[in-house]
Motif scaffolding. Sequence first.
Motif, short mmCIF file in Angstrom:
data_model
loop_
_atom_site.label_atom_id
_atom_site.label_comp_id
_atom_site.label_asym_id
_atom_site.label_seq_id
_atom_site.Cartn_x
_atom_site.Cartn_y
_atom_site.Cartn_z
N ASN A 105 0.83 -1.21 0.00
CA ASN A 105 0.00 0.00 0.00
C ASN A 105 0.86 1.26 0.00
O ASN A 105 1.79 1.37 0.80
CB ASN A 105 -0.90 0.02 1.23
N LEU A 106 0.53 2.18 -0.90
CA LEU A 106 1.17 3.51 -0.90
C LEU A 106 0.07 4.54 -0.77
O LEU A 106 -0.25 5.26 -1.72
CB LEU A 106 1.97 3.73 -2.19
N PRO A 107 -0.55 4.63 0.43
CA PRO A 107 -1.67 5.55 0.57
C PRO A 107 -1.21 7.00 0.55
O PRO A 107 -0.02 7.30 0.56
CB PRO A 107 -2.25 5.18 1.93
N GLY A 108 -2.19 7.89 0.58
CA GLY A 108 -1.95 9.32 0.46
C GLY A 108 -2.97 9.84 -0.53
O GLY A 108 -3.47 9.08 -1.35
N CYS A 109 -3.30 11.10 -0.43
CA CYS A 109 -4.33 11.63 -1.32
C CYS A 109 -3.82 12.92 -1.95
O CYS A 109 -4.07 13.98 -1.43
CB CYS A 109 -5.63 11.86 -0.55
N PRO A 110 -3.06 12.84 -3.05
CA PRO A 110 -2.67 11.61 -3.75
C PRO A 110 -1.43 10.99 -3.12
O PRO A 110 -0.88 11.55 -2.18
CB PRO A 110 -2.32 12.12 -5.15
N LEU A 111 -1.02 9.85 -3.67
CA LEU A 111 0.25 9.28 -3.23
C LEU A 111 1.38 10.22 -3.63
O LEU A 111 1.21 11.02 -4.57
CB LEU A 111 0.48 7.90 -3.86
N ASN A 112 2.48 10.12 -2.92
CA ASN A 112 3.64 10.91 -3.32
C ASN A 112 4.41 10.10 -4.36
O ASN A 112 4.89 9.02 -4.07
CB ASN A 112 4.51 11.18 -2.10
N PRO A 113 4.52 10.64 -5.61
CA PRO A 113 5.19 9.86 -6.67
C PRO A 113 6.61 9.46 -6.29
O PRO A 113 7.10 8.43 -6.75
CB PRO A 113 5.17 10.79 -7.88
N ASP A 114 7.28 10.27 -5.44
CA ASP A 114 8.63 9.92 -5.01
C ASP A 114 8.64 8.58 -4.28
O ASP A 114 9.59 7.80 -4.39
CB ASP A 114 9.20 11.00 -4.07
N ASN A 115 7.57 8.31 -3.53
CA ASN A 115 7.51 7.05 -2.81
C ASN A 115 7.30 5.88 -3.76
O ASN A 115 7.79 4.78 -3.52
CB ASN A 115 6.41 7.08 -1.76
N LEU A 116 6.58 6.14 -4.86
CA LEU A 116 6.42 5.09 -5.87
C LEU A 116 7.76 4.83 -6.55
O LEU A 116 8.16 3.68 -6.74
CB LEU A 116 5.35 5.49 -6.90
N THR A 117 8.48 5.91 -6.89
CA THR A 117 9.81 5.77 -7.51
C THR A 117 10.72 4.97 -6.59
O THR A 117 11.40 4.04 -7.03
CB THR A 117 10.44 7.15 -7.77
N ALA A 118 10.72 5.34 -5.29
CA ALA A 118 11.60 4.65 -4.35
C ALA A 118 11.23 3.18 -4.23
O ALA A 118 12.11 2.31 -4.16
CB ALA A 118 11.52 5.32 -2.99
N THR A 119 9.93 2.89 -4.26
CA THR A 119 9.49 1.49 -4.20
C THR A 119 9.99 0.73 -5.43
O THR A 119 10.47 -0.40 -5.31
CB THR A 119 7.95 1.43 -4.13
N VAL A 120 9.88 1.37 -6.60
CA VAL A 120 10.34 0.73 -7.83
C VAL A 120 11.85 0.49 -7.77
O VAL A 120 12.34 -0.59 -8.11
CB VAL A 120 9.96 1.60 -9.06
N VAL A 121 12.59 1.51 -7.29
CA VAL A 121 14.05 1.37 -7.17
C VAL A 121 14.38 0.23 -6.21
O VAL A 121 15.26 -0.58 -6.48
CB VAL A 121 14.69 2.70 -6.71
#
Lengths: 217, 378
Positions: free
Chosen positions: B202-218
Amino acid sequence: MSKLKILYVWEIPVRVTHWVNVLAIVTLCITGIFIGHPLSIGKSASGFTMGWIRFLHFTAAYVFAIGLAVRAYWSFVGNKYSNWRAFFPFLTADGRKKAAATFKYYTFIDRDLPHTVGHNAVASTAYFLVFLLYLGMIVTGFTLYSEHAPGGVMHKMLGWITHIFSNQTLRLIHHSFMWLIIGFVINHIYSCWLMDIKERGGIMSSMFSGYKSMEED
Amino acid sequence: MGKKSDDGNLAENKQHFDLSRQLTERGVSRRDFMKFCSAMSAALALPATFAPKIAQALDEVKRPTLVWLEFQSCTGDTEALLRASNPTVAEIILDILSVDYMDTIMAAAGHQAEENRAKIIKEEKGKYIAVVEGSIPLKDDGIYCCIGGRTAVDIAREVCGGAFATIAVGTCASYGGLPAAAPNPTGAVGTKEAVPAATVLNLPGCPLNPDNLTATVVHFLLFKKLPAVDQFGRPLFAYGKKIHDNCERRPHFDAGQYVQIWGDEAHRKGHCLYKMGCKGPETFHNCPTQRYNDRTSWPVASGHGCAGCSQPQFWDTMTPLYRRLPNVPGFGIESTADKIGLGLAAGTAAVFAGHAVVSAMRGEDKMEGKKREDINNG
């Protein structure tokens, strides 16, 4: 007329935990109300007013929890007046009879006050309910407190509670229970004062000395 | 997001993806790339020595396929990703992902798009990453959200069930979010609840922070596994600390300097928003450090309290947003728990004062302090 005796009712751990609880509850309520509705009394950003008040609150919370644990332990090893059975008068026929009589006395239905050396049946039932309030306060309080160190020992023990109740619900419970406890304190002080006058057994001073001048059970 | 499904040569694209070339083409220097790698190791709470390892991992990467499903959402998370002001390194890293299906931006439409998705699920079973945006309705067999004649829950079961992992982006996909707010007319739930068998991050947030998605992908590219998560399925690197504990206004909280009303002197000076109902003390997220929109700002920095958007059921539990405590059920909305409590305490005192007066007048109560044989059996 039967003879009055000087009875040793409240043992030292009972009296000590009682007064420790008093100090802790007063501290917790005052600091708690401030934390809930803080005043802007900080002079500069490098002050630490709220920090110290929260520190007091958390320290008093530990003292309160330890005091309650000691008292709970004593209810298994202490005398019959402090025993856990004393807090469940409704379990015996005699206790139920006394509870009904005491309740009638309180509500001015009857003028007869049953003879009791330790806690009267209504009071001890109230103490059990208040004990549950205390437990609720300790659990909600420490659950919220544990979030300052996620993944820590306390958070691992209590974090699951935030799965059932949200943080905000825990806070609401924490505030509401405080007011119920304040309501109890008003009731408690008044009832002791009343019984001191009506029973003439020296119930007020017994919480300091441990002794009551009464007929034996 | 660069090349997604703009042509049929997905497989060819994957083999020819060259990060160094991509970076050069977009005018990103090696130095900027290394800076990005350092920032990512910081975001993931890894030691600085990991930066070269991240660079290496990204250089050698094989494009993992990504299927982006969108259900009951406002597309805010897609927006958060796409609205980067200029081509950042983060954007290029997200380009490493071969986004083969994404409702909002894919070129393919209709049956062609559905075929693409079916093909990925069949050919790359257990290898692709599913991303879910928006909540999934379960009420009345899930008919409130249908795509291509199929319900959201049906699609999610198929896609997330066969994925290596599922990333739920935003609060709706994580916990149901706004569509799940009471009375939840569609029976909306988060991805994990809709597809219990799936591995969901889960990457909650409204909206999610794209940096956290990038970090998850990395993290995924570097370690070939998903990051460690908390009890709500959120990665600890981004949701491991309370907002309140990392807040730039925290010194004002500890000092005792609070905004009392909007626009007062304390508000202008940037003091603590605690009394204005800020939910930073209830919320786990890295907003204060990571910030939004290329680290420009975040709600508390701009003078508005935290709404607690990354917590489960925040719309129901964090409201009213501008008060510290929730309303007490059964009382008027203006009544706070403490007002009711104060009334209760005053009422108790009044009752017992009355009791005292009556007791004082009953001077001749019987048998007080004496032993009563008819009552006492002891």
